[in-house]
Motif scaffolding. Structure first.
Motif, PDB file in Angstrom:
ATOM      1  N   ALA A 244      38.645  38.446  42.372  1.00 23.58           N
ATOM      2  CA  ALA A 244      40.070  38.107  42.344  1.00 23.58           C
ATOM      3  C   ALA A 244      40.786  38.679  43.554  1.00 23.58           C
ATOM      4  CB  ALA A 244      40.707  38.622  41.053  1.00 23.58           C
ATOM      5  N   PHE A 245      40.479  39.933  43.912  1.00 25.38           N
ATOM      6  CA  PHE A 245      41.120  40.542  45.079  1.00 25.38           C
ATOM      7  C   PHE A 245      40.724  39.804  46.357  1.00 25.38           C
ATOM      8  CE2 PHE A 245      40.847  44.759  42.579  1.00 25.38           C
ATOM      9  CZ  PHE A 245      42.001  44.435  41.882  1.00 25.38           C
ATOM     10  N   ALA A 246      39.423  39.497  46.498  1.00 26.76           N
ATOM     11  CA  ALA A 246      38.955  38.832  47.712  1.00 26.76           C
ATOM     12  C   ALA A 246      39.610  37.466  47.871  1.00 26.76           C
ATOM     13  CB  ALA A 246      37.433  38.696  47.679  1.00 26.76           C
ATOM     14  N   GLY A 247      39.661  36.686  46.784  1.00 23.93           N
ATOM     15  CA  GLY A 247      40.270  35.365  46.859  1.00 23.93           C
ATOM     16  C   GLY A 247      41.762  35.421  47.120  1.00 23.93           C
ATOM     17  N   ALA A 248      42.443  36.350  46.447  1.00 22.97           N
ATOM     18  CA  ALA A 248      43.891  36.467  46.631  1.00 22.97           C
ATOM     19  C   ALA A 248      44.225  36.913  48.047  1.00 22.97           C
ATOM     20  CB  ALA A 248      44.464  37.447  45.615  1.00 22.97           C
ATOM     21  N   TYR A 249      43.440  37.820  48.606  1.00 22.53           N
ATOM     22  CA  TYR A 249      43.718  38.270  49.967  1.00 22.53           C
ATOM     23  C   TYR A 249      43.382  37.201  50.994  1.00 22.53           C
ATOM     24  CZ  TYR A 249      45.469  42.974  49.484  1.00 22.53           C
ATOM     25  OH  TYR A 249      46.276  44.048  49.223  1.00 22.53           O
ATOM     26  N   ARG A 250      42.360  36.386  50.742  1.00 22.03           N
ATOM     27  CA  ARG A 250      42.098  35.275  51.664  1.00 22.03           C
ATOM     28  C   ARG A 250      43.313  34.358  51.748  1.00 22.03           C
ATOM     29  NH1 ARG A 250      36.779  35.277  49.524  1.00 22.03           N
ATOM     30  NH2 ARG A 250      37.406  33.727  47.967  1.00 22.03           N
TER      31      ARG A 250
ATOM     32  N   GLY B 202      40.527  42.832  51.698  1.00 22.12           N
ATOM     33  CA  GLY B 202      40.425  42.046  52.911  1.00 22.12           C
ATOM     34  C   GLY B 202      39.404  42.543  53.902  1.00 22.12           C
ATOM     35  N   GLY B 203      38.773  43.669  53.653  1.00 28.43           N
ATOM     36  CA  GLY B 203      37.739  44.177  54.534  1.00 28.43           C
ATOM     37  C   GLY B 203      36.402  43.498  54.275  1.00 28.43           C
ATOM     38  N   PRO B 204      35.369  43.847  55.042  1.00 28.19           N
ATOM     39  CA  PRO B 204      34.072  43.167  54.897  1.00 28.19           C
ATOM     40  C   PRO B 204      33.272  43.595  53.671  1.00 28.19           C
ATOM     41  CG  PRO B 204      33.939  44.879  56.571  1.00 28.19           C
ATOM     42  CD  PRO B 204      35.381  44.801  56.166  1.00 28.19           C
TER      43      PRO B 204
ATOM     44  N   ALA C   5      50.428  38.456  41.424  1.00 31.75           N
ATOM     45  CA  ALA C   5      50.477  37.356  40.462  1.00 31.75           C
ATOM     46  C   ALA C   5      49.266  36.439  40.614  1.00 31.75           C
ATOM     47  CB  ALA C   5      51.771  36.564  40.642  1.00 31.75           C
ATOM     48  N   ASP C   6      48.825  36.220  41.850  1.00 29.12           N
ATOM     49  CA  ASP C   6      47.623  35.424  42.100  1.00 29.12           C
ATOM     50  C   ASP C   6      46.407  36.082  41.453  1.00 29.12           C
ATOM     51  OD1 ASP C   6      45.623  33.797  43.082  1.00 29.12           O
ATOM     52  OD2 ASP C   6      46.080  34.133  45.191  1.00 29.12           O
ATOM     53  N   VAL C   7      46.306  37.402  41.595  1.00 29.28           N
ATOM     54  CA  VAL C   7      45.197  38.129  40.973  1.00 29.28           C
ATOM     55  C   VAL C   7      45.246  37.986  39.454  1.00 29.28           C
ATOM     56  CG1 VAL C   7      44.277  40.448  40.516  1.00 29.28           C
ATOM     57  CG2 VAL C   7      44.871  39.778  42.849  1.00 29.28           C
TER      58      VAL C   7
END
Length: 315
Positions: free
Chosen positions: A102-108, A242-244, A74-76
């Motif tokens: 979106a994925f990077a921000g949501a996983y942070r 969430g990876g680098p 939902a965040d994404v």
């Protein structure tokens, strides 16, 4: 295991927790040095929760809540919905950049506020199936042993392979996902049912943290770009869980890869049987009275099956 399944079919699911199956399972675990007791099993209660519809552009989604990947999905959606998805009938470099951000921000936010002690790309032993019947009823279901073969322990009295889901907890106390008595853990499953302007679909996947990005991209392909299920499942994807680095399917065009690499570290990978750089999804769709099914195109473990009804309609 056959005897166990027959007993469950005869006596119902509480046999697993309160009956002879539960007692045998607990005794097997204790014989191997574990601490699971029959009282632990009899005290267990699953919860059934109401699922709210999350709107997205011209469609919407019914998402699992609590400690699944549904809230992160939902965040994404919120992040993607704030911008414009560009590209005529398929996403371009700007759209894939929006996915990655979106994925990077949501996983942070997920890992900081919800917690997750699972390595981003640990081997998994998860199964997802999506089903649609002749009346259009849909199910999206994910189950998991967590790591490959779970704990690698079989209960000899029941034939059941035990999971190692305790690994989902953070072993250090005082954190959002810390291990504690009676506490539920954060997990990555993300089965969803979605709606477009003229269709409904059910999608999920296996693959640990890679599940949510795969399900989100496939859902966006269907809603934002009007793809059918076959086109969506064949289209290259990325993973940013969430990876680098952003893991990008090497089949993406040079222009898209270049756009992604402008502000991100990008590693390309083939979409192949093994190793699995991307999740393994399965989905169904219903448009009008016609049903469709698809599974990961490169997985030897994925299948799509149709059973014709007596009237000749797909079921």
């Amino acid at each position: 295991m056959a005897e166990t399944l027959q007993a469950l079919a005869t006596h119902g699911h509480r046999e697993f927790y309160e009956g002879e199956i539960g007692r045998r399972l607990a005794a097997d675990v204790q014989a191997k040095g574990g601490s699971l007791s029959a009282e632990d099993l009899s005290a267990y209660r699953a919860t059934i929760t109401e699922i709210a519809r999350t709107p997205y552009r011209g469609g919407g989604f019914y998402l699992p809540g609590d400690l699944t990947a549904g809230p992160t999905f939902a965040d994404v959606l919120s992040r993607l919905g704030a911008g414009e998805m560009t590209g005529a009938h398929q996403p371009d470099g700007q759209s894939f950049g929006a996915y990655a951000d979106a994925f990077a921000g949501a996983y942070r936010d997920r890992l900081a506020g919800m917690g997750d002690n699972e390595a981003p790309h640990s081997p998994a032993c998860t199964t997802h199936f999506s089903v649609v019947d002749r009346d259009g009823n849909m199910v999206a279901m994910t189950q998991t042993l967590l790591s490959v073969f779970g704990s690698r322990v079989v209960s000899p009295s029941t034939g059941l392979l035990l999971n190692n889901g305790i690994m989902w907890f953070d072993p250090e106390p005082g954190r959002p996902n810390s291990l504690a008595p009676g506490k539920r853990c954060l997990m990555n499953v993300c089965p969803v049912i979605g709606e477009t302007a003229d269709a409904r679909f059910a999608i999920g996947a296996s693959g640990g943290r890679k599940i949510m990005p795969a399900v989100a991209q496939l859902s966006s392909f269907l809603i934002d770009f009007g793809m059918d299920l076959d086109a969506a499942f064949h289209h290259p994807r990325i993973d940013a869980s969430g990876g680098p680095a952003v893991i990008a399917d090497e089949a993406l065009s040079p222009a898209i890869l270049a756009a992604l690499a402008e502000t991100r570290r990008v590693v390309t990978a083939p979409r192949t049987v093994y190793p699995n750089s991307f999740a393994c999804p399965a989905g169904v769709m219903r448009r009008g009275v016609e049903n469709f099914g698809a599974s990961e195109i490169m997985s030897p473990w994925g299948d799509a099956v149709a059973e014709p009804s007596g009237a000749g309609d797909p079921s």
